[in-house]
Each structure stands twice: as C-alpha cells, then as structure tokens.
Design an enzyme around this catalytic site. Structure first.
Site, short mmCIF file in Angstrom:
data_model
loop_
_atom_site.label_atom_id
_atom_site.label_comp_id
_atom_site.label_asym_id
_atom_site.label_seq_id
_atom_site.Cartn_x
_atom_site.Cartn_y
_atom_site.Cartn_z
N GLY A 258 54.75 52.47 46.28
CA GLY A 258 53.65 53.10 47.00
C GLY A 258 52.36 52.30 46.83
O GLY A 258 51.70 51.95 47.80
N ALA A 259 52.03 51.98 45.58
CA ALA A 259 50.79 51.26 45.32
C ALA A 259 50.77 50.75 43.89
O ALA A 259 51.58 51.16 43.06
CB ALA A 259 49.58 52.16 45.56
N GLU A 261 48.10 49.38 40.55
CA GLU A 261 46.76 49.54 39.97
C GLU A 261 46.11 48.27 39.44
O GLU A 261 45.27 48.34 38.53
CB GLU A 261 46.85 50.55 38.82
CG GLU A 261 47.60 50.06 37.55
CD GLU A 261 49.07 50.40 37.47
OE1 GLU A 261 49.69 50.59 38.54
OE2 GLU A 261 49.61 50.47 36.35
N GLU A 295 46.19 55.54 41.26
CA GLU A 295 45.95 54.13 40.94
C GLU A 295 44.54 53.97 40.35
O GLU A 295 44.34 53.18 39.43
CB GLU A 295 46.14 53.22 42.16
CG GLU A 295 47.48 53.36 42.89
CD GLU A 295 48.71 53.31 41.99
OE1 GLU A 295 48.63 52.77 40.87
OE2 GLU A 295 49.76 53.86 42.39
N HIS A 298 44.47 54.95 36.70
CA HIS A 298 45.07 53.95 35.81
C HIS A 298 44.01 53.04 35.18
O HIS A 298 44.26 52.43 34.15
CB HIS A 298 46.06 53.07 36.58
CG HIS A 298 47.48 53.56 36.55
ND1 HIS A 298 48.11 53.98 35.39
CD2 HIS A 298 48.42 53.66 37.53
CE1 HIS A 298 49.36 54.33 35.67
NE2 HIS A 298 49.58 54.14 36.96
N GLU A 317 52.21 55.99 32.82
CA GLU A 317 52.62 56.66 34.06
C GLU A 317 52.65 58.17 33.93
O GLU A 317 52.17 58.89 34.81
CB GLU A 317 53.97 56.11 34.55
CG GLU A 317 53.93 54.64 34.99
CD GLU A 317 52.94 54.35 36.11
OE1 GLU A 317 52.42 55.29 36.74
OE2 GLU A 317 52.67 53.14 36.36
N1 BES Z 1 52.30 51.11 38.41
C1 BES Z 1 52.90 51.77 39.50
C2 BES Z 1 53.44 50.82 40.53
C3 BES Z 1 54.72 50.13 40.13
C4 BES Z 1 55.88 50.82 40.03
C5 BES Z 1 54.79 48.79 39.90
C6 BES Z 1 57.06 50.16 39.69
C7 BES Z 1 55.94 48.16 39.55
C8 BES Z 1 57.11 48.83 39.47
C9 BES Z 1 51.90 52.67 40.19
O1 BES Z 1 50.87 53.12 39.41
C10 BES Z 1 52.67 53.89 40.61
O2 BES Z 1 53.08 54.61 39.76
N2 BES Z 1 52.85 54.10 41.91
C11 BES Z 1 53.65 55.16 42.44
C12 BES Z 1 52.81 56.22 43.09
C13 BES Z 1 52.19 57.20 42.17
C14 BES Z 1 51.34 58.19 42.95
C15 BES Z 1 53.18 57.96 41.33
C16 BES Z 1 54.52 54.55 43.51
O3 BES Z 1 54.28 53.41 43.88
O4 BES Z 1 55.43 55.21 43.96
ZN ZN Z 2 51.29 54.68 38.11
#
Ligand code: BES
Ligand code: ZN
Length: 853
Positions: A258-259, A261, A295, A298, A317
């Site tokens: 999704g995104a 940080e 994000e 974070h 997380e």
């Molecule tokens: N740090 C993660 C993104 C990530 C996930 C990078 C796995 C590498 C591997 C980010 O902060 C995150 O948790 N994103 C979630 C959305 C969030 C609202 C729970 C995502 O991308 O689904």
């Molecule tokens: Zn996250």
C-alpha cells in the site's frame, strides 16, 4: 515452517554488526539499464562487537565496478549475497569504504530496490531491498546519516531529508537523522506537486508535497488534508512533532504494497493516495486517510525508534497500526471503526492463526522476512497493544509512551525494551503478558454462569490451541470487559475489565436484585474466540439493548451466524429473532447509519466456512453460498415495507463530501438498494446507477446489479466511461470476478486475463482479478477444482517476475484443512505443483512449504 530448512534465520542467532557506520554519501547516475551508484561509507569497528572481524556487506544483483579503502583500490571477495573484505585488509580504526556498482532499474520487475514505473525511477527498500542498490550492511540496527546526490535529466529529483542543493541535471539531499537502509528512498521523474504547509507545535514550518504524474493533480486534496490531520493528531495525542523542513509523498502505479514510510519521502501505491469523488469510493477515501496517517505515524514509531532486527517487526507495525486505528476512531466513529477492525481481524488474522501459517506476533525464525508482513504481526500486534492499554489504563499508557520515546529515541529497539518501559512505568510484571508476543494461536475462552442468592458468578476458562511448531502454551493474561444488564435492559454493572490470568477463574458480582444478562468481551477487549452457545432470545435481547455498541453489533452477528449455520447444515428457515431484530435496527433513526449498515451486512462465506469448521462440520461452499443468498432474500422480504423510504432518506443532498456522516448514509443506502434489488429485479439500483454523481454510488449500484445477475448494460457503460483510468478500471475488473456466479468464475477470470489491458505485471491489476478469484469463496472452492488450478497457474507465472506479490497471494490456500477430502487433495495438489516448479523464489517456496507441512 520446516524447522530444518537450511535457509532459516533465527532470532537466537542475533549478533551486533561488526562495524559502526556513521555517515553515508551516495551518488546516483540514473540510467534505465545502467545506473551507477557510488557509495562512501564512513566505517569504524563497532565497540559493542567482537574485535577484528571481517567486513561483510550485503549486495544482490550488483555489478561491482570499483572498490577502495581510504582511497586505495582493494579486491573484495564476492558471492551471490554480498561482499567480504578480510579484516587484514582493513585499518584498525575508522576508514572510508568506496564502492561503485551498476544496476538496471528498467528490468527490475520485482519492484524491490531501484526500479522504474511509467518512466519514473523509484525505490522500495523495506525489508531487504537496499542490498539491490549498493553494497551495504542492510540490517535495521545499522543506522547512519545519509547524504544523496542524484544526477539525471528528469525534472524532479527527490530523496530523504532536506534539500541542500540543486542545479541542471542534479540535486542533493541531506538527512540529519540517522536511519537504517530500509528507510532510504529516491524518486526521479516528470512529476507535479500538490503543495501544502504545516507549522508544527515546535514552530517549524514544514513544506508538504504530494507528487503525482501529470493529470493526477486533481486527486490529491484529500490525501493532503489527511496528512495535515495526522500531523496535528500526533502532536495532540502523542506529543510528537515532525522533525524535517519538508515532507514529500509520491504516488507510483507499480507498487507491491500500500505504502512505505521512507524518512521524509513516503512512497505510495497510487490507489492508496489518489482520491476524488468521481473516481474513489467512500471506502477508498477512508483507506487513504488511514494509510497516510499510518505512514506518517511511522516517523516516530519506526523511524526515530526503529527495530533492532526483523523479528521485532511488530514493534513498529503493531504500534503504528494501533495508532492509525485510534486516529481513524477519533476522526470518525470509534464504534464503527472497532467493528470494521474486528471484522478484518477475524477474516484475516484468526484465519491465519488457525491454519498452517500460524506464527507468533514476534516470530523466532523465518526464511524470507517479506513473508512475515502478516495480519498477525500487524493486526494482532495492534490488538496486543490495545490490551496493554486496557490493562494499565490510559494515563499509564501515556506515561509509558513518553518514557519509550525518551529512552529509545535514535535507537533500534526490541519487544523486551517496549515491555520494560511499561514495567518501569507501572511496576507491573509483564512476563506472562509477553506470551502474547511469543505464542501463536487464538485463545478460546469458554464461559459458565451461575446465579444464586443475589450473586452472579462468571467462570471463564481459556484454552490455547497448538500451532505449527508450538504444542504447549501457558495461560495468557486476557482482559475481558464485561457489563451486566437487567432484564428490562438497564445496565446494572457498567463495563468492568476482568483479568483472566489462569486456565480457569471465577468472578462474582454481588448485590443484584435479579439475574442479569451478561455482555461479555465488550469492545472486543481481547483477540480471542468466545466459545459460548447463547440462546437466540438472549442475543436478540442484547441486539436490542446492549449499551456497548460493539457488543450490540456482535449480538446481531452471532445471531446471524447461528441462523445461517442452521440453514446451511439442516436447511432450516431463517428465524424471526434475527429478522425482527435487524428490522428494528435498520429503521431506528436514533442509530448511526454507518452502524446500521454494518449490522445489515451478513456474515461472509469464508467466515461461515471457518465457523462451521470450528463447530465440527465440513463446510460445503455451494451450500454456504445458497443459504447466504436465501437469508439475504428473507431479510429483504422482512424489511420490504420500509426499504423504499429508507433508500430515499439516505440520499445525501448537495455536493459530495467524503466525511464519515455522509459516507455512513451512503453505506446504508447501498445496503437498502442491495436488499431492494432482490425484490424489484434491480429497478431501483439501476436508477441509482444512472443518477449517481460519485463513485461510491455508481460502483455500489453496479456491484448490486451484477450480484443479482443483471447490470450488463451498466458494466459496459462503466467500461466506456473509465477506459483510460487505471485505478477505476481495476474496480471494473475486480467486480466482475467478485460478483460472478460460482459456476462462472473460472470463465470470467479466463476471459478477463485474456484482455490486452490485463497488465498482469502491475500488482494492482493482478490483484484486481486474481485476488478477486480467491475472494469469491464459492467460485474459488468450486468442486471442479478450476479455481485452485487457475490461482496456481497465475502464481507460478508471476513468481519469477514478482515473488513478493505471488507469495502474499498464495495464502488463499492456507484454509485447505477446513474442507472435504476432495478439496483438500486439490488444494494440496495445487501447492505441490507450485513447490515442484523449478527456480521457485524463496518467498513462494517458503509459503507453499509451510502450508503443506
Ligand atoms: N512498512 C510498511 C510497508 C512495507 C510492507 C514494506 C512490507 C515492505 C514490506 C508500511 O508501513 C505498511 O505497513 N503499509 C501497509 C499499510 C498500512 C496502513 C497497514 C501496506 O502497505 O499494506
Ligand atoms: Zn507500517
């Protein structure tokens, strides 16, 4: 996971890194097929580590051009995963290591490291992607200050931190905050900014930007507003201010998650940041708001305090999910948010925790860390923090967090550090509580009641089921929030948190005039399964009277599940308790429309399969499908008289606004339209589609029409209208698979995947179709096995290009133990076929192996 997999990494093997890394200077000479990366690492022996060690740097897929120590060329030894410089080649004290490598971002389809999307360069480094950019100690406990120079003809060149210089063809960035490599980011492209500004409580003026492709500027306003709201909220609720002069967000179309940080330069999947009334639904708006907040949050929980190693992933997380849930609850409705979060927790985390992929919130081994960004680490990780807060109280939670930020700012911390902060703040011993982090599996709590001489006694017992690799477990600390109601519906004992710490424990309530009705696990106070058969009349009573909104909803949910289970297993007719109770709620104007809409949503098919399996039945997907539709029709008939008026009353006049109140009304209107469609062949939904001026209502009514087997004209109209819009077109793809009849799902998927605009290398498009395939329960589990075979085919096809996305989507098979022998054999057969594929990625092979074990 297979305990003997030679690739296994273990928490118990943790060692501090041999060297300390103070500063890093990077120069990028961007080129699609031959980007040069020059790195200068300012290293010294780490005083906290064993002396005289070799220098080992991670590196994958890099072509080494040059390597020097303090300006003298050296010859390191290279292998497939990195580079080693023997201790003998290194000075005794501090030194500078310079490397130059060449990489090819254009050919990077895995979307990890430096890659290209629509002519734009971008990066994704978490968890271990930085090693695909340059040779580096790619581990979160090595934190350094980064200075980055980008050379490229592209107009916008971005990296972390503050901009410190730019000219024609170059830009330099400096990040004053030490960070691990997984937070590095670089973006270069022809981008347009949607600007904003925020002044922090410390008086810092921060420039905000959302960077998008030309043409998307009109879809940024909502994200910008969400960003400002997040910044203000973190100051107000956690006392945390932003710490750079600039905060950039970039939208990219090709993104696995999704995104992300990255410090000062968040990178978002377009669909997680772009939103406009015409193109995004209310759910999309809410998701954008939550993910921007996540994000952003974070920055303190993850970036300023990071993880010592990837086993501690829940440290950032779980806490950040907990914080984004609090934020959304504060901005919208706590009751509605809690119900949505629990729905998701049960659908994804309970499912995971009850199957072959079960693992602890803090696992102690893994093969591929990307496979551990799971519902357990995220959602259960957030639940554990919610329990901690409930146990210590709001004031001590706030004090503990202040101490956490004070004590660990600038550090790479562990779950032990986190718990110690709570112990030091409250004097509590949290060693038993820690089991929530180290033991997998959803506890089952059973309830016995006793009433005698004015004393009501609740006896709670917990059972902690075995999970893969963990047979024996201890009792957990389980906060069980309970309230008692009088038979007339008055609350006689307000919400009280009982602490269940033993296998079995009794709690007495004295001085009651009559036998109360208990409302147990209010607010879903712990992530457990309450094992209790409640008479329908009692559930109906709670559905009508419970003062706890979560449990009021839960009563209706329990009733609906009981009714559905009997319809599926015995072919029973839907009982009046449920239909009458839902009718009262649906038309109760004193209640929040969003809450009513949630109450009218029937339990999903996958949920029913899990519920039946837990009750000792073998779920039949086709029977579940038909029973659920029959119940939907029965509900429509029961509510028929009031539906047209309800549908009218929920029309929101004026210009579209995505606020929670308006969204709630639209959700209830769509619920009414869905029921009406069963009675009027979709006439009202068709009219709603024709009149809609926003995506929520046009897409919502289209989905309703397709669900009743109509809507072909609307589907065609939608396609014409949204031809060139990749995000909306994803919806068009997904809804056809989601709404397909079980017998047709495979055909629909084959037809859609044959289209030239099925760009399967784009994760959003792939998920739109293939994710919807496994989301269509009766279709995926069709007795022919075609659903399983199709998914396996596509995962095998995607794996060599994008192992992360293939691996994540393979979890559709984790539910195999629930089903009959034929389906089990077919699902396992699909997994075996995946396993037998030559050159399978570490990601997908670990997952398939664990599911088969
Ligand atoms: N740090 C993660 C993104 C990530 C996930 C990078 C796995 C590498 C591997 C980010 O902060 C995150 O948790 N994103 C979630 C959305 C969030 C609202 C729970 C995502 O991308 O689904
Ligand atoms: Zn996250």
């Amino acid at each position: 996971m297979p305990a003997d997999d030679p690739r296994t990494i273990r928490l118990s093997d943790y060692q501090p890194y041999s060297h300390a890394l103070d500063r890093v200077e990077l120069t990028f000479k961007l080129h699609p097929t031959a980007t040069r990366v020059l790195a200068r690492l300012h290293l010294a022996p780490n005083p906290a580590a064993r002396t005289g060690q070799d220098l080992r740097l991670d590196g994958e897929g890099l072509r080494l051009i040059a390597c020097a120590v303090d300006g003298q060329a050296v010859q390191p030894s290279l292998d497939a995963t990195g580079l080693t410089l023997a201790a003998a080649l290194l000075p005794a004290g501090a030194f500078v290591l310079e490397t130059e490598v060449e990489i090819a971002p254009e050919g990077n389809t895995a979307l990890e490291g430096l890659y290209m999307s629509n002519g734009m360069y971008c990066t994704q480094c978490e968890a271990e992607g930085f090693r695909k950019i340059t040779f580096y100690p790619d581990r979160p406990d090595v934190m350094a200050r980064f200075h980055v120079r980008i050379e490229s003809d592209l107009p916008v060149l971005l990296s972390n931190g503050n901009p410190v210089g730019q000219g024609v063809g170059w830009a330099e960035w400096d990040d004053p905050w030490p960070k691990p490599s997984y937070l590095f980011a670089l973006v270069a492209g022809d981008l347009r900014a949607h600007p904003g500004q925020f002044t922090t409580m410390e008086g810092r003026d921060v420039g905000l930007n959302i960077w998008v492709r030309p043409g998307d500027e009109g879809r940024c306003a909502w994200g910008m507003q969400a960003l400002k709201a997040s910044m203000a909220w973190d100051e107000k609720v956690y006392g945390r201010a932003y710490d750079l002069d600039i905060f950039n967000i970039v939208a990219v179309d090709d993104f696995n998650m999704g995104a992300m940080e990255n410090k000062g330069l968040n990178i978002f999947n377009s669909k997680a940041v772009l939103a406009s009334p015409e193109t995004a639904t209310d759910d999309d708006f809410a998701r954008v708001e939550a993910i921007i907040a996540h994000e952003y949050f974070h920055n303190w929980t993850g970036n300023r305090i990071t993880c010592r190693d990837w086993f501690q992933l829940c440290l950032k997380e779980g806490l950040t999910v907990f914080r984004d849930q609090q934020f959304s609850g504060d901005l919208r409705s706590h009751a509605v948010k809690r119900i949505e979060d629990v729905l998701m927790l049960r659908a994804r985390q309970f499912r995971e925790d009850g199957g072959p992929l079960a693992h602890a919130v803090r696992p102690d081994s893994f093969v591929e860390i990307n496979n551990f960004y799971t519902a357990t680490v995220y959602e259960k990780g957030a639940e554990v923090i919610g329990m901690l807060k409930r146990l210590v109280g709001d004031a001590d939670y706030a004090r503990a967090l202040d101490l956490y930020f004070d004590r660990h700012d600038g550090q790479a911390a562990t779950i032990e550090d986190w718990l110690k902060v709570f112990e030091d703040t409250t004097g509590r011993d949290l060693s038993q509580f820690k089991r929530w982090y180290t033991e997998a599996g959803t506890p089952r709590v059973s309830v016995a009641e006793d009433w005698a001489d004015g004393v009501y006694t609740l006896t709670l017992a917990q059972e902690n089921p075995a999970t893969p690799g963990q047979a024996q477990k201890g009792a957990k600390v389980i906060p069980v929030a309970v309230g008692l109601l009088n038979p007339n519906g008055d609350e006689v004992v307000p919400t009280t948190v009982l602490e269940l710490t033993e296998a079995k424990q009794s709690f007495a309530f004295k001085g009651l005039a009559s036998r109360p009705v208990a409302s147990i696990l209010r607010g879903f106070s712990a992530p457990v399964i309450l094992e209790r058969s409640v008479p329908a009349a009692e559930r109906a009573f709670l559905l009508a009277h419970d003062t706890d909104p979560f449990n009021r909803w839960e009563a209706g949910r329990g009733l609906a599940k009981d009714v559905l289970a009997r319809m599926i297993v015995d072919g029973a007719a839907p009982g009046a308790d449920l239909l009458d109770g839902l009718a009262r709620l649906a038309f109760d104007e004193a209640l929040d429309p969003a809450f009513r809409a949630l109450a009218l949503r029937l339990p999903g098919e996958d949920d029913m399969a899990a519920t039946l399996h837990a009750a000792g039945h073998v779920p039949d997907p086709a029977r579940i499908y038909h029973a659920r539709r029959a119940l939907h029709l029965a509900l429509a008939e029961r509510l028929a008289a009031g539906l047209p008026e309800l549908e009218l009353a929920c029309r929101v006049p004026g210009a579209f606004s995505p606020d929670a109140a308006a969204a709630g009304k639209r959700a209830l209107r769509l619920a009414a339209l869905g029921l009406l469609a069963r009675l009027d062949d979709g006439a009202t939904a068709r009219a709603a589609y024709a009149a809609a001026d926003n995506m929520t209502e046009s897409f919502g009514s289209l989905a309703i029409l397709l669900d009743i087997g109509a809507g072909q004209a609307e589907l065609a109209d939608f396609a014409v209208k949204w031809q060139g819009d990749r995000l909306v077109l994803d919806k068009w793809f997904a809804v056809q698979v989601a709404a397909a009849q079980p017998d047709n799902v495979a055909d629909v998927v084959r037809r859609l995947t044959a289209r030239p605009d099925f760009d399967w290398k784009n994760p959003n498009r792939f998920r739109a179709v293939i994710g919807a395939l496994s989301g269509n329960h009766a279709g995926f589990h069709h007795a022919s096995g075609e659903g399983y075979a199709l998914l396996a085919d596509w995962l095998i096809k995607l794996d060599p290009l994008n192992p992360q996305t293939a691996s994540r989507m393979s979890t559709a098979f984790e539910s195999w133990p629930r089903y009959d022998a034929d389906r089990q054999a077919m699902m396992r057969g699909a997994l075996q076929r995946i396993m037998a594929t030559t050159g399978l990625s570490r990601d997908l092979s670990e997952m398939a192996g664990r599911m088969l074990a």
